[in-house]
Design a protein around this motif. Structure first.
Motif, PDB file in Angstrom:
ATOM      1  N   VAL A 301     -15.518   6.581  -3.097  1.00  0.00           N
ATOM      2  CA  VAL A 301     -14.211   6.560  -2.186  1.00  0.00           C
ATOM      3  C   VAL A 301     -13.274   6.088  -3.383  1.00  0.00           C
ATOM      4  O   VAL A 301     -11.897   6.436  -3.103  1.00  0.00           O
ATOM      5  N   GLU A 363     -14.623   4.418   5.506  1.00  0.00           N
ATOM      6  CA  GLU A 363     -14.087   5.335   6.366  1.00  0.00           C
ATOM      7  C   GLU A 363     -12.380   5.058   6.313  1.00  0.00           C
ATOM      8  O   GLU A 363     -11.534   6.086   6.327  1.00  0.00           O
ATOM      9  N   ALA A 366     -10.537   5.135   3.136  1.00  0.00           N
ATOM     10  CA  ALA A 366     -10.217   6.385   2.672  1.00  0.00           C
ATOM     11  C   ALA A 366      -9.051   7.016   3.497  1.00  0.00           C
ATOM     12  O   ALA A 366      -8.134   7.790   2.921  1.00  0.00           O
ATOM     13  N   GLU A 367      -8.905   6.656   4.753  1.00  0.00           N
ATOM     14  CA  GLU A 367      -8.182   7.188   5.669  1.00  0.00           C
ATOM     15  C   GLU A 367      -6.548   6.608   5.030  1.00  0.00           C
ATOM     16  O   GLU A 367      -5.427   7.364   4.899  1.00  0.00           O
ATOM     17  N   GLU A 370      -5.325   8.008   1.943  1.00  0.00           N
ATOM     18  CA  GLU A 370      -4.563   9.503   1.978  1.00  0.00           C
ATOM     19  C   GLU A 370      -3.325   9.334   2.369  1.00  0.00           C
ATOM     20  O   GLU A 370      -2.430  10.367   2.449  1.00  0.00           O
TER      21      GLU A 370
END
Length: 386
Positions: A301, A363, A366-367, A370
């Motif tokens: 990640v 998770e 990672a969001e 972005e």
């Protein structure tokens, strides 16, 4: 009541206490910030504690300087695992956790007007000992391009009482490169400083590496000591058992402080420590393998280098901070600013969490990544390292 002593006002804010408050205040978050081992010691260690605590003689005051068996057990581990010969009587001090030793060593080595040199980045509790000792805090930078090794040619050389190092590094997750410990011994000889090496994560090394003690370096026993923690290798966090090992004069200073400040450590905890140190060692290897597996998952990640410990140290992209991750994305990392001046813009991820917690945190991380333009990375912690 008179004003409180000025030495207390010198203390910095306790980083981890403040971090826990911020995380708690944020509500429902995934906490990847705190290095609190999620797996306790192996069953035989807990059983040894239970047996010892049931003895009628267990509940009196213990020997001030630790029972002989626990000093002999750590000396035996150093001989067989790290290749270091220690005299259990003169070169081993038993302490109630190495967090205690971090402060006690500063008090035992430094006087007002002298200097303690810390690595930058540092472990956040190091400055507390410097403050209580009334010493001056100076730093030696750790260079990411050299695998987070210290450039001791840039370290101060006047009135230096002690140089602190920690490898494997918290927070940098780097191991000591060839020549780093040798350079520290030479620096100590040049300046008269003592070397204090924090070996808390010594057994949590990855990719086929072997644990490497500072005390195995030629000349190290003449100039310094090493702190060994039962918390990380054996999952005994909160049990408060650790050791200061090496130079006999420094060890005696720690023993002297503890003679006056403490009345030993609860005997059953020492008996459990003996069981950990002398019993089956598979749990140590299994623990390291678990963290290595989680390290591999995190590196899917983020872009970082992690050679050891149960942390990953990363540089955050422009526009993303640990505070924003906490308040907007509900994932807590340890902000790099608490690890010294060079920690700005970085953060530490803990691997000492259950797999499902790590997955949920990654998770969310990672969001978050972005949402910001990437100008080179969720930028890593540099290259290289031994």
């Amino acid at each position: 009541m008179r004003p409180r002593p000025e030495r207390l006002d010198r203390l910095p804010e306790q980083y981890f206490g403040a971090l826990l408050k911020r995380v708690s205040a944020a509500g429902e978050v995934v906490d990847l910030g705190r290095g609190n081992p999620e797996t306790g010691p192996p069953a035989h260690v807990v059983e040894a504690l239970d047996r010892a605590a049931r003895q009628p003689t267990a509940h009196g005051y213990s020997l001030f300087r630790g029972i002989p068996g626990v000093r002999e057990a750590i000396a035996d581990r150093y001989r067989t695992v790290y290749g270091v010969e220690l005299d259990p009587e003169r070169e081993v001090a038993v302490v109630p956790g190495t967090k205690t030793a971090i402060v006690e060593l500063a008090l035992a080595l430094a006087a007002r007007g002298t200097t303690i040199v810390l690595p930058d980045p540092w472990y956040p509790d190091y400055p507390s000992g410097v403050a209580l000792a009334g010493a001056e805090l100076r730093t030696v930078p750790l260079d990411p391009s050299s695998g987070w090794q210290p450039d001791l040619s840039r370290a101060p050389r006047e009135k230096v009482a002690a140089l602190y190092l920690n490898y494997p590094s918290n927070p940098c997750a780097a191991v000591a490169a060839d020549g780093t410990f040798e350079a520290a011994v030479e620096y100590a000889r040049e300046t008269g400083a003592a070397v204090v090496h924090d070996f808390a994560y010594g057994d949590l090394v990855f990719d086929g590496r072997k644990p490497r003690s500072f005390l195995a370096t030629p000349g190290a026993m003449e100039v310094g000591v090493e702190m060994f923690s039962m918390s990380k290798s054996y999952g005994m966090a909160g049990w408060r058992l650790g050791f200061v090992l090496g130079n006999a004069e420094i060890v005696e200073r720690i023993n002297l402080l503890n003679d006056h400040c403490r009345v030993g450590i609860f005997r059953p905890i020492q008996d459990a420590g003996i069981a950990a140190l002398t019993g089956p060692q598979q749990s140590v290897a299994d623990r390291a393998a678990t963290y290595e597996r989680r390290r591999d998952r995190v590196l899917e990640v983020v872009d970082a280098v992690c050679e050891a410990t149960f942390y990953v140290w990363l540089e955050l992209p422009d526009g993303l901070t640990a505070e924003r991750l906490l308040t907007e994305h509900h994932v807590a990392l340890a902000p790099g600013e608490g690890f010294g001046p060079s920690g700005a813009g970085r953060a530490r991820i803990s691997l000492a969490v259950p797999d499902e917690t790590l997955e949920l945190g990654l998770e969310r991380l990672a969001e978050a990544l972005e949402t910001v333009p990437m100008s080179g990375s969720a930028r890593g912690s540099g290259t290289g390292g031994a």
